[in-house]
Design a protein around this motif. Structure first.
Motif, PDB file in Angstrom:
ATOM      1  N   SER A 192       0.821  -1.211   0.000  1.00 27.71           N
ATOM      2  CA  SER A 192       0.000   0.000   0.000  1.00 27.71           C
ATOM      3  C   SER A 192       0.854   1.260   0.000  1.00 27.71           C
ATOM      4  CB  SER A 192      -0.941  -0.010   1.209  1.00 27.71           C
ATOM      5  OG  SER A 192      -1.847  -1.085   1.146  1.00 27.71           O
ATOM      6  N   LEU A 193       2.002   1.206   0.677  1.00 29.54           N
ATOM      7  CA  LEU A 193       2.896   2.361   0.675  1.00 29.54           C
ATOM      8  C   LEU A 193       3.490   2.590  -0.706  1.00 29.54           C
ATOM      9  CD1 LEU A 193       4.686   1.847   4.105  1.00 29.54           C
ATOM     10  CD2 LEU A 193       3.036   3.635   3.517  1.00 29.54           C
ATOM     11  N   CYS A 218       0.879   4.214  -2.692  1.00 30.03           N
ATOM     12  CA  CYS A 218       0.802   5.638  -2.363  1.00 30.03           C
ATOM     13  C   CYS A 218       1.782   6.466  -3.194  1.00 30.03           C
ATOM     14  CB  CYS A 218       1.109   5.857  -0.885  1.00 30.03           C
ATOM     15  SG  CYS A 218      -0.234   5.438   0.225  1.00 30.03           S
ATOM     16  N   LEU A 219       2.883   5.845  -3.573  1.00 29.53           N
ATOM     17  CA  LEU A 219       3.918   6.541  -4.326  1.00 29.53           C
ATOM     18  C   LEU A 219       3.783   6.334  -5.832  1.00 29.53           C
ATOM     19  CD1 LEU A 219       6.949   5.824  -1.964  1.00 29.53           C
ATOM     20  CD2 LEU A 219       5.709   7.974  -2.262  1.00 29.53           C
ATOM     21  N   GLY A 220       2.637   5.868  -6.269  1.00 27.37           N
ATOM     22  CA  GLY A 220       2.366   5.785  -7.697  1.00 27.37           C
ATOM     23  C   GLY A 220       2.595   4.434  -8.331  1.00 27.37           C
ATOM     24  N   VAL A 221       2.955   3.415  -7.549  1.00 27.86           N
ATOM     25  CA  VAL A 221       3.122   2.065  -8.101  1.00 27.86           C
ATOM     26  C   VAL A 221       1.748   1.435  -8.256  1.00 27.86           C
ATOM     27  CG1 VAL A 221       4.034  -0.252  -7.671  1.00 27.86           C
ATOM     28  CG2 VAL A 221       5.431   1.760  -7.154  1.00 27.86           C
ATOM     29  N   GLY A 222       1.385   1.080  -9.484  1.00 28.53           N
ATOM     30  CA  GLY A 222       0.057   0.526  -9.714  1.00 28.53           C
ATOM     31  C   GLY A 222       0.045  -0.901 -10.200  1.00 28.53           C
ATOM     32  N   LYS A 223       1.235  -1.428 -10.511  1.00 24.38           N
ATOM     33  CA  LYS A 223       1.327  -2.785 -11.044  1.00 24.38           C
ATOM     34  C   LYS A 223       2.021  -3.665 -10.017  1.00 24.38           C
ATOM     35  CE  LYS A 223       2.925  -5.345 -15.112  1.00 24.38           C
ATOM     36  NZ  LYS A 223       3.584  -5.239 -16.430  1.00 24.38           N
ATOM     37  N   ILE A 224       1.344  -4.718  -9.566  1.00 28.58           N
ATOM     38  CA  ILE A 224       1.857  -5.613  -8.536  1.00 28.58           C
ATOM     39  C   ILE A 224       1.860  -7.039  -9.077  1.00 28.58           C
ATOM     40  CG2 ILE A 224       1.621  -6.420  -6.162  1.00 28.58           C
ATOM     41  CD1 ILE A 224       1.972  -3.396  -6.352  1.00 28.58           C
ATOM     42  N   THR A 260      -7.031  -2.700  -3.071  1.00 29.29           N
ATOM     43  CA  THR A 260      -6.339  -1.486  -2.640  1.00 29.29           C
ATOM     44  C   THR A 260      -6.501  -0.388  -3.680  1.00 29.29           C
ATOM     45  OG1 THR A 260      -4.690  -2.821  -1.468  1.00 29.29           O
ATOM     46  CG2 THR A 260      -4.114  -0.522  -1.934  1.00 29.29           C
ATOM     47  N   PRO A 261      -7.054   0.755  -3.325  1.00 29.40           N
ATOM     48  CA  PRO A 261      -7.199   1.838  -4.296  1.00 29.40           C
ATOM     49  C   PRO A 261      -5.854   2.221  -4.900  1.00 29.40           C
ATOM     50  CG  PRO A 261      -8.460   2.310  -2.318  1.00 29.40           C
ATOM     51  CD  PRO A 261      -7.615   1.101  -2.002  1.00 29.40           C
ATOM     52  N   GLY A 262      -5.813   2.280  -6.221  1.00 25.49           N
ATOM     53  CA  GLY A 262      -4.573   2.624  -6.915  1.00 25.49           C
ATOM     54  C   GLY A 262      -3.905   1.439  -7.580  1.00 25.49           C
TER      55      GLY A 262
END
Length: 336
Positions: A65-66, A69-75, A98-100
């Protein structure tokens, strides 16, 4: 667990000193695996991380999630073999919600996939990468250390039935081991509608250095010509592969060439291990102990600052060609 504090999101939240925007996080949920692929983990290896040092699902979700928060959208969830981690579908569901997070995928060797595919799809995993180095049972057993081809093929069928499409097959091409099967693999991918990705092995640890690869640049072009494939302009996501496809886009062929033609200039990813260590490059040793910080009581702002500092120190490129013996850790210890 959602972070309590986030810096304001910006389009360049995580940009390293070489101008690369880092928007892709690969999370190793375990370093355990039920196979011993010759290019990944030595036969008889048992130096795994102690379970007491594994991040819990809540801790993993907090760190993910952190990054978001810093713009990482691909997991991407990886291992070892991620389907050996208890509760993997629940973790995937929490991350997907998780939003984002705009893209959640999972890499697997496929042996456990038949019983997990539907739960993963329901949880929100969007894409699968499955290792498949051979369609010959004996060859597959020699590469993986186990008679597992039937299990992997059953897993692929279950994944298709669950709704996953497209499914990517990852074939690590080794000279004198499975390179004679390339045409058979392409034909299989065409028949089944899979994306086939041919990968050059990397000198990760002693076992990785023993794998003899092939320059896939010319070979990929030859296969594309033979099967009438046309270049894909957009490719298949933000990864390092270069692709060709059938005219109806039902099948794609990709090559990943970390050795013969590296793609470091466009690298957009970092890796988080099962104990929360952040690696900025597969071919370098620099790391950030996010897990240790978290367990020592670091708040979200301190963790965000550590992530930013780590990205600022991301190396320009690997040195696999110049220093092939530099990396002593195995691929399974870093995460796929």
């Amino acid at each position: 667990m959602q972070p309590d504090t986030c810096y304001p999101l910006t389009t360049d939240s995580l940009v390293d000193t070489f101008g690369r925007r880092i928007d892709y996080l690969r999370v190793s949920v375990t370093d355990r695996c039920d196979l011993r692929c010759t290019y990944c983990m030595p036969k008889g290896f048992n130096g795994f991380e102690e379970p007491a040092n594994w991040l819990s699902h809540a801790e993993m979700h907090r760190l993910v999630s952190l990054f978001v928060c810093l713009g990482v959208g691909k997991i991407r969830l990886t291992g070892g073999e991620p389907l050996l981690r208890h509760g993997i579908a629940e973790l995937a569901g929490a991350i997907a919600a998780t939003p984002g997070v705009r893209d959640l995928s999972l890499s697997s060797n496929g042996t456990q996939l038949a019983r997990h595919a539907r739960a993963l799809y329901t949880a929100g995993v969007q894409r699968l990468n499955i290792s498949l180095d051979s369609l010959d049972a004996d060859c597959m057993a020699r590469v993986t250390g186990r008679d597992c081809l039937a299990d992997v093929l059953a897993g692929l069928r279950a994944a298709k039935a669950a709704g996953f499409a497209p499914i990517k097959l990852n074939m690590v091409v080794q000279r004198g081991v499975n390179d004679h099967e390339l045409h058979r693999m392409v034909q299989f991918a065409v028949a089944e509608g899979y994306v086939l990705r041919l990968i050059e092995p990397m000198p990760m640890g002693e076992t990785g250095r023993e794998a003899v690869g092939i320059d896939l640049n010319r070979l990929g072009q030859q296969l594309a010509h033979t099967y009438g494939l046309i270049p894909e302009i957009k490719g298949q996501g933000a990864g390092p592969a270069r692709y060709w496809r059938t005219s109806d886009s039902s099948m794609s062929l990709g090559i990943i060439t970390p050795m013969s033609q590296h793609f470091c200039a466009s690298c957009n990813r970092v890796r988080l291990t099962v104990d929360g260590t952040l690696y900025l490059c597969l071919g370098q040793e620099f790391q950030v102990p996010l897990g240790a910080m978290l367990r020592d009581g670091a708040d979200d702002i301190a963790l965000l600052d550590a992530i930013r500092a780590g990205i600022a120190a991301k190396p320009e490129r690997h040195e696999f060609t110049e220093q092939p013996a530099k990396i002593v850790r195995f691929m399974s210890q870093t995460g796929g």
